[in-house]
Design an enzyme around this catalytic site. Structure first.
Site, PDB file in Angstrom:
ATOM      1  N   ILE A 136       1.465   8.128  10.615  1.00 49.86           N
ATOM      2  CA  ILE A 136       2.067   7.729  11.892  1.00 49.86           C
ATOM      3  C   ILE A 136       3.564   7.860  11.639  1.00 49.86           C
ATOM      4  O   ILE A 136       4.170   7.021  10.986  1.00 49.86           O
ATOM      5  CB  ILE A 136       1.676   6.300  12.302  1.00 49.86           C
ATOM      6  CG1 ILE A 136       0.167   6.215  12.521  1.00 49.86           C
ATOM      7  CG2 ILE A 136       2.439   5.903  13.570  1.00 49.86           C
ATOM      8  CD1 ILE A 136      -0.331   4.846  12.910  1.00 49.86           C
ATOM      9  N   PRO A 137       4.167   8.947  12.125  1.00 49.50           N
ATOM     10  CA  PRO A 137       5.496   9.357  11.664  1.00 49.50           C
ATOM     11  C   PRO A 137       6.670   8.571  12.256  1.00 49.50           C
ATOM     12  O   PRO A 137       7.504   9.109  12.978  1.00 49.50           O
ATOM     13  CB  PRO A 137       5.547  10.832  12.062  1.00 49.50           C
ATOM     14  CG  PRO A 137       4.703  10.886  13.296  1.00 49.50           C
ATOM     15  CD  PRO A 137       3.591   9.894  13.065  1.00 49.50           C
ATOM     16  N   CYS A 138       6.748   7.296  11.902  1.00 42.16           N
ATOM     17  CA  CYS A 138       7.866   6.480  12.378  1.00 42.16           C
ATOM     18  C   CYS A 138       9.200   6.979  11.827  1.00 42.16           C
ATOM     19  O   CYS A 138      10.250   6.677  12.384  1.00 42.16           O
ATOM     20  CB  CYS A 138       7.630   5.013  12.043  1.00 42.16           C
ATOM     21  SG  CYS A 138       7.310   4.683  10.308  1.00 42.16           S
ATOM     22  N   HIS A 139       9.160   7.779  10.756  1.00 44.75           N
ATOM     23  CA  HIS A 139      10.398   8.335  10.199  1.00 44.75           C
ATOM     24  C   HIS A 139      11.040   9.350  11.152  1.00 44.75           C
ATOM     25  O   HIS A 139      12.208   9.681  10.993  1.00 44.75           O
ATOM     26  CB  HIS A 139      10.139   8.985   8.830  1.00 44.75           C
ATOM     27  CG  HIS A 139       9.166  10.118   8.856  1.00 44.75           C
ATOM     28  ND1 HIS A 139       7.801   9.917   8.859  1.00 44.75           N
ATOM     29  CD2 HIS A 139       9.369  11.459   8.883  1.00 44.75           C
ATOM     30  CE1 HIS A 139       7.203  11.103   8.882  1.00 44.75           C
ATOM     31  NE2 HIS A 139       8.120  12.047   8.899  1.00 44.75           N
TER      32      HIS A 139
END
Length: 176
Positions: A136-139
């Site tokens: 889950i690419p919160c970056h």
């Protein structure tokens, strides 16, 4: 009570915890992040399970996929995941998964995509509560001015992940 099987993975950008519950990944998070115990407690409570150090076959599959990702050979992960959070957090995390590899969006844009521009702080908080980093690419969420801000794995890890994905422009690279 059920168990969440965890193991540790030393990535090129920091050590990760990999947790599996009922054959689904529920934790892929930074081992030494701030609020580590709070995140673990939330997941244990939500899943009514206890975290134990124990190997699970899914962890090995994920480690292989992570190695491919860090070499720039994988853009998407093929792992069953389990989101452990509130309905609002799940809504934010599902929206995060729509951000394409190699792209970034702002917290404001993310709030707008959720049809709730005024919830920008709540959206940022849900982003920070994400326990499935990278998948889950919160970056990929950045400040409106383009700055790299807050990341559980630390800003150097966020920068490296975005570099792997080719998502940083030259101005952003100069910030570090």
């Amino acid at each position: 009570m059920s168990n969440i099987d965890i193991t540790y993975y030393k990535s090129p950008v920091g050590e990760l915890i990999i947790g599996v519950f009922k054959d689904q990944l529920c934790i892929l998070d930074w081992r030494y992040r701030k609020q580590r115990s709070a995140v673990d407690s939330r997941i244990e409570k939500t899943l009514e399970a206890t975290i134990i150090e124990h190997k699970h076959p899914l962890q090995e599959i994920l480690c292989t996929q992570l190695e491919e990702y860090f070499k720039g050979q994988r853009c998407e992960f093929d792992i069953p995941i389990l989101l452990a959070g509130t309905d609002f957090q799940k809504q934010v995390w599902n929206q995060l998964m729509k951000i394409p590899y190699g792209e970034t969006i702002t917290y404001l844009t993310l709030s707008r995509k959720l049809d709730n521009e005024k919830a920008i702080r709540a959206v940022a908080s849900a982003n920070g509560a994400n326990a499935l980093s990278i998948i889950i690419p919160c970056h990929r969420v950045i400040a409106s001015n383009g700055d790299l801000t807050g990341y559980a794995g630390g800003l150097p890890a966020k920068k490296k992940l975005l570099q792997i994905e080719g998502a940083l422009n030259n101005e952003q690279l100069e910030l570090f």
